[in-house]
Design an enzyme around this catalytic site. Sequence first.
Site, PDB file in Angstrom:
ATOM      1  N   GLU A 185     -19.253  63.425  27.093  1.00 14.63           N
ATOM      2  CA  GLU A 185     -18.195  62.341  27.440  1.00 14.63           C
ATOM      3  C   GLU A 185     -18.093  62.088  28.808  1.00 14.63           C
ATOM      4  OE1 GLU A 185     -14.617  64.066  25.306  1.00 14.63           O
ATOM      5  OE2 GLU A 185     -15.846  64.160  23.509  1.00 14.63           O
ATOM      6  N   GLU A 276     -19.717  64.956  18.394  1.00 18.92           N
ATOM      7  CA  GLU A 276     -18.440  65.617  17.833  1.00 18.92           C
ATOM      8  C   GLU A 276     -17.775  64.407  16.760  1.00 18.92           C
ATOM      9  OE1 GLU A 276     -15.648  66.451  20.902  1.00 18.92           O
ATOM     10  OE2 GLU A 276     -17.180  67.634  22.248  1.00 18.92           O
TER      11      GLU A 276
END
Length: 508
Positions: A185, A276
């Site tokens: 991320e 995820e």
Amino acid sequence: MHPTPVFIITLWLVALNLCCYTQQTADQRANAKTKQILAYITDLPKQGKMLSGQFAGYSPDTFNAQQIDEIAEQTDQVPAILGCDYACGWSFKTPPENIIDYTCNPTLKEHWNEGGLVTVNMHLPNPVSSNGGGYKDRWNLNYADLTNPNSETGHRWRLFLDRIAQGLDDLQLAGVTVLFRPLHEMNGDWFYWCNQNPDTFKNVWRHMFTYLTNVKNLHNVLWVYSPDQSRSEPSKYYPGDAYVDIVALDVYTDDPNSMKGYQEMIGLNKPFALGEVGPQTINGQFDYTRWLSAVQSVFPRVAYFLAWNDGWSPIRNRNAFAFLNSPRIVNRGQITVNGGTSTGSSSDTSSSLNTVLYNFSNGVSEWKGSNVIGGPWQSNEFMVKSTESLKADIQLSEGGRYVLYTQQKSTFNLSGRKRLTAQARVASWGFSNNGKISAKLYIKAGSAWRWYDSGEVELNSKSATTLSLNLNQIFSGELNDIQEIGVEYVSNAYGYNTAIYLSYISVE
């Protein structure tokens, strides 16, 4: 002679197919198994398949296999990929490299040996700090210092890498390939490694890759680049084909069809995954089968997903059974590489090893109750996997013990089995303040009727609680001579009348 447009398009499609699906590992010296697994993952979308995955927590703080066990009980499947986070970067410890913890490795090895894959990510502490913490704080960090071992921050970062290498090498010695997803991320704005200068970020990634691969000799690693779909330009920090095996997106959304960044990521010509995944709204109402239709119709290049745990997990939401039992999903024990199981010696699926002893849809059989005031009866008030339960009414008292049991020996066949499980629940009525009920699954075995139990687990009125009894602790001779199976419920306080439930007793 000029080629026709059709011929040009054909050549382009052939080239695209080769570049997208003939993958070499970023580590040129990756071991044979790691190369095979990358080839297998690359090929899955062409078969209309994707691997299931489940994150199991942060080592050592929250990591455990309990939710994996619950998934198996509720869906008859174990996710193909088991995930662990090596670092609780919010913690403080001196020296900070000791925050990096790989005590989850034994569980990862067991999962691998049972026919699964493993993935590791990390929420590393900020290396500018001498005692850890700060995984969401920039502080006075100069990110470029991470590649300079002569700086205090760079020296500390090198110690971080050394500690990570110990964990990955422990898995390498066990023959385990790791889907390694560092610095995830990075296009967001919530971790200290997020939103850095792109060139600096790429240099840090390349330095880490080179150090772990060439200096620490880790050749069991597949490198996963995983930005967040909620931010723009997910490929902005991509360090290059020579340093990445798989690209992914982290996706938390209530509308899977709305995932952004997919075309940009598959344009990198690497296998694509969901690093995820989970709903954005945590209320237990997300229907995970929506991902099946989204992948089939909009995102066909998805090779695997890793569902986050707790409220994001499929079993904390809707239709987990249908989702994990879809023909599109590949679960543990169903992975094949070069015609065989990809990992350990086991090639059976969890469902093939799981035998249901009682589901009570055909009645109560020879089950009885002790210290109950009514029942046991068959009930549809508590359903597990669309099967009914056993119900009994009890009068709550402090230290009260209530038992549902059977001595129907003709149904007992536990020889060679590893685990006995049952689903239990308690009604919501009848309790005084702070009143609660715990339960334990037990068996009585051998001529001496020796008692073995799962240990007490507190029940709740909203959902099933899994009771699990390890059968490996019992002598094989006793497993051939089970006298009684039951569940003992224990009340901690006086109250009124309530009900206890028991459902779906199975053996693995």
